[in-house]
Design a protein around this motif. Sequence first.
Motif, mmCIF file in Angstrom:
data_model
loop_
_atom_site.group_PDB
_atom_site.id
_atom_site.type_symbol
_atom_site.label_atom_id
_atom_site.label_comp_id
_atom_site.label_asym_id
_atom_site.label_seq_id
_atom_site.Cartn_x
_atom_site.Cartn_y
_atom_site.Cartn_z
ATOM 1 N N ALA A 49 -91.294 -15.968 8.092
ATOM 2 C CA ALA A 49 -91.296 -17.069 7.128
ATOM 3 C C ALA A 49 -90.014 -17.886 7.183
ATOM 4 O O ALA A 49 -89.958 -18.972 6.618
ATOM 5 N N VAL A 50 -88.957 -17.363 7.806
ATOM 6 C CA VAL A 50 -87.673 -18.054 7.868
ATOM 7 C C VAL A 50 -87.338 -18.340 9.317
ATOM 8 O O VAL A 50 -87.297 -17.422 10.140
ATOM 9 N N GLU A 51 -87.132 -19.587 9.621
ATOM 10 C CA GLU A 51 -86.758 -19.961 10.983
ATOM 11 C C GLU A 51 -85.238 -19.847 11.108
ATOM 12 O O GLU A 51 -84.498 -20.625 10.517
ATOM 13 N N LEU A 52 -84.785 -18.880 11.838
ATOM 14 C CA LEU A 52 -83.361 -18.624 12.008
ATOM 15 C C LEU A 52 -82.932 -18.942 13.421
ATOM 16 O O LEU A 52 -83.717 -18.776 14.370
ATOM 17 N N PRO A 53 -81.687 -19.348 13.588
ATOM 18 C CA PRO A 53 -81.188 -19.493 14.961
ATOM 19 C C PRO A 53 -81.220 -18.153 15.671
ATOM 20 O O PRO A 53 -81.255 -17.091 15.043
ATOM 21 N N ALA A 54 -81.221 -18.205 16.976
ATOM 22 C CA ALA A 54 -81.368 -16.982 17.769
ATOM 23 C C ALA A 54 -80.250 -15.988 17.488
ATOM 24 O O ALA A 54 -80.477 -14.779 17.422
ATOM 25 N N PHE A 55 -79.000 -16.477 17.258
ATOM 26 C CA PHE A 55 -77.895 -15.543 17.077
ATOM 27 C C PHE A 55 -77.932 -14.874 15.702
ATOM 28 O O PHE A 55 -77.283 -13.869 15.473
ATOM 29 N N LEU A 56 -78.736 -15.428 14.770
ATOM 30 C CA LEU A 56 -78.867 -14.791 13.465
ATOM 31 C C LEU A 56 -80.060 -13.856 13.381
ATOM 32 O O LEU A 56 -80.129 -13.031 12.476
ATOM 33 N N ASP A 57 -80.968 -13.989 14.315
ATOM 34 C CA ASP A 57 -82.208 -13.197 14.242
ATOM 35 C C ASP A 57 -81.993 -11.823 14.862
ATOM 36 O O ASP A 57 -82.691 -11.419 15.811
ATOM 37 N N ARG A 58 -81.027 -11.090 14.337
ATOM 38 C CA ARG A 58 -80.733 -9.737 14.797
ATOM 39 C C ARG A 58 -80.412 -8.882 13.577
ATOM 40 O O ARG A 58 -79.763 -9.356 12.632
ATOM 41 N N PRO A 59 -80.813 -7.633 13.565
ATOM 42 C CA PRO A 59 -80.605 -6.804 12.369
ATOM 43 C C PRO A 59 -79.135 -6.651 11.986
ATOM 44 O O PRO A 59 -78.787 -6.728 10.804
ATOM 45 N N TRP A 60 -78.260 -6.401 12.947
ATOM 46 C CA TRP A 60 -76.853 -6.179 12.600
ATOM 47 C C TRP A 60 -76.180 -7.453 12.099
ATOM 48 O O TRP A 60 -75.278 -7.408 11.256
ATOM 49 N N VAL A 61 -76.664 -8.610 12.604
ATOM 50 C CA VAL A 61 -76.123 -9.873 12.106
ATOM 51 C C VAL A 61 -76.553 -10.106 10.663
ATOM 52 O O VAL A 61 -75.762 -10.538 9.811
ATOM 53 N N LEU A 62 -77.810 -9.802 10.356
ATOM 54 C CA LEU A 62 -78.290 -9.962 8.982
ATOM 55 C C LEU A 62 -77.538 -9.038 8.032
ATOM 56 O O LEU A 62 -77.247 -9.397 6.884
ATOM 57 N N ALA A 63 -77.225 -7.822 8.510
ATOM 58 C CA ALA A 63 -76.499 -6.890 7.646
ATOM 59 C C ALA A 63 -75.086 -7.369 7.362
ATOM 60 O O ALA A 63 -74.525 -7.118 6.277
ATOM 61 N N CYS A 64 -74.473 -8.067 8.324
ATOM 62 C CA CYS A 64 -73.100 -8.560 8.140
ATOM 63 C C CYS A 64 -73.037 -9.932 7.469
ATOM 64 O O CYS A 64 -71.941 -10.416 7.131
ATOM 65 N N ALA A 65 -74.194 -10.588 7.276
ATOM 66 C CA ALA A 65 -74.201 -11.938 6.710
ATOM 67 C C ALA A 65 -73.561 -12.002 5.327
ATOM 68 O O ALA A 65 -72.753 -12.909 5.052
ATOM 69 N N PRO A 66 -73.860 -11.062 4.382
ATOM 70 C CA PRO A 66 -73.191 -11.146 3.069
ATOM 71 C C PRO A 66 -71.675 -11.017 3.161
ATOM 72 O O PRO A 66 -70.933 -11.702 2.440
ATOM 73 N N VAL A 67 -71.218 -10.143 4.063
ATOM 74 C CA VAL A 67 -69.766 -10.006 4.236
ATOM 75 C C VAL A 67 -69.173 -11.309 4.759
ATOM 76 O O VAL A 67 -68.103 -11.751 4.308
ATOM 77 N N ALA A 68 -69.876 -11.932 5.692
ATOM 78 C CA ALA A 68 -69.395 -13.211 6.228
ATOM 79 C C ALA A 68 -69.383 -14.286 5.149
ATOM 80 O O ALA A 68 -68.477 -15.133 5.096
ATOM 81 N N GLY A 69 -70.390 -14.266 4.261
ATOM 82 C CA GLY A 69 -70.411 -15.248 3.170
ATOM 83 C C GLY A 69 -69.227 -15.095 2.234
ATOM 84 O O GLY A 69 -68.567 -16.076 1.871
ATOM 85 N N VAL A 70 -68.938 -13.843 1.845
ATOM 86 C CA VAL A 70 -67.785 -13.603 0.969
ATOM 87 C C VAL A 70 -66.483 -13.971 1.680
ATOM 88 O O VAL A 70 -65.578 -14.570 1.090
ATOM 89 N N ALA A 71 -66.396 -13.632 2.979
ATOM 90 C CA ALA A 71 -65.187 -13.971 3.731
ATOM 91 C C ALA A 71 -65.002 -15.488 3.823
ATOM 92 O O ALA A 71 -63.874 -15.989 3.778
ATOM 93 N N THR A 72 -66.104 -16.204 3.941
ATOM 94 C CA THR A 72 -66.008 -17.667 3.992
ATOM 95 C C THR A 72 -65.460 -18.231 2.685
ATOM 96 O O THR A 72 -64.618 -19.140 2.683
#
Length: 436
Positions: A164-187
């Motif tokens: 249902a969500v069209e993601l770029p290729a580099f985001l469509d990976r499980p470990w990237v999704l798991a680190c996304a909240p950390v990256a958001g807070v770091a941003t």
Amino acid sequence: MSEFSGFSAGGFSRLSGFGRFLFGRRARRRWIHLILGGALAMPYVFVGQLVVGPATDSRYVFNDLPLQLLSFAVGLPLAALTAALFPLTRSLEAGAARSLCGVEAGLLAYGPARTRAAKGRAAAWFTLHLGFGGVISGMSLAVPPFAGFLTALPLIVWAGGAEAVELPAFLDRPWVLACAPVAGVATLLALAGCAAVAGELLARWAPALLGPTPEDRLAAAEARAADLAVRNRLARELHDSVGHALSAVTLQASAARRVLDSDPEFVREALAAIEDTTRRTVGELDAVLGVLRDGDSPGTAPAPTLAADLTGLLRRTRAAGLRVTASLDADPGALPPVLSREAYRIVQEGLSNVLKHAGERTGVALRIRVADEHLEISVENPLTAALADASACRPGGGHGLRGIADRARLLGGTAQAGAAEGTWRLKVRLPMKGPA
């Protein structure tokens, strides 16, 4: 265990300090200061777009980030020119720096920029404020939505499914999704860090760019000197008028009390003198307080002068019991107004000094004359034990004699007071034409 506790306490203290640096009250106020700089930069960015659009043959400058940055770069020199042309820019920016950047008030100038160097420094500060403010404002608009998207990305994928969500290729990976909240807070932390560093830099540069110039410091010193001169003059006026009145009223009341039953006529004269003295003193006090209330306002009552008020001064002093012999070898009406006013205060303080220290029933010889283009005032009376003690306890004189010396010095004259051959003498010599 104690070492671990100490390490934990130190680490918590450093972490708390880092948190205040990023999100404390000062950091938030400096962030607002930067946002205001970004708002001030917008008109110059629009002007820059009018230049960049035709120059690059582009109709949609607003939608192109590189062209937007180029427009911003073109607008900053216009901002510097504006600050250099309007001297009040320094006053406005210094006020904002004091209120929002936390810069000490004494390190910044208050008035507008007058010299070319001051205008140049104010223009440099204005450019830095708008430059940093524009960058931080743009980041504040773009980074929080992006950080929020990264933080909520795993939840979005989990709720709607990966399809249902069209993601770029580099985001469509499980470990990237798991680190996304950390990256958001770091941003978000990176945004806060950039704002804090930019605010700290502006606060450190503010004294050098918005601080007072040597001309400003000289003007401030002159203003303080003028204010101090006014305060000293008011102090002398209060001391001479009120001090003399209190001394005279005290002696008049004391003399009237002693002869209340035996000499009613003297009591009536003393009470009349007390009434006249207090009425005049209230008028003089109101005039001095009027200067305090209204700045340079002369007050409601004119200052007494030798020409108009010497006779009344002698009458009130004699009513206090002092035997005054006056010799006037000058025309008070021919004296300059300033000299006549200051001479009256000198005579008043000289007689008050005798009243306070020699007491009533003391013979005083007052002489006023003009000789060699100078006005000479002398007050002589027998040296009593009280006068000798006062002279010994207060070398150089009390406030009254010091005030006489100050008045004489301001008029370019001299004043001498002291005992000789059993007589206390006060001699003042004032030039008829001297500094105002």
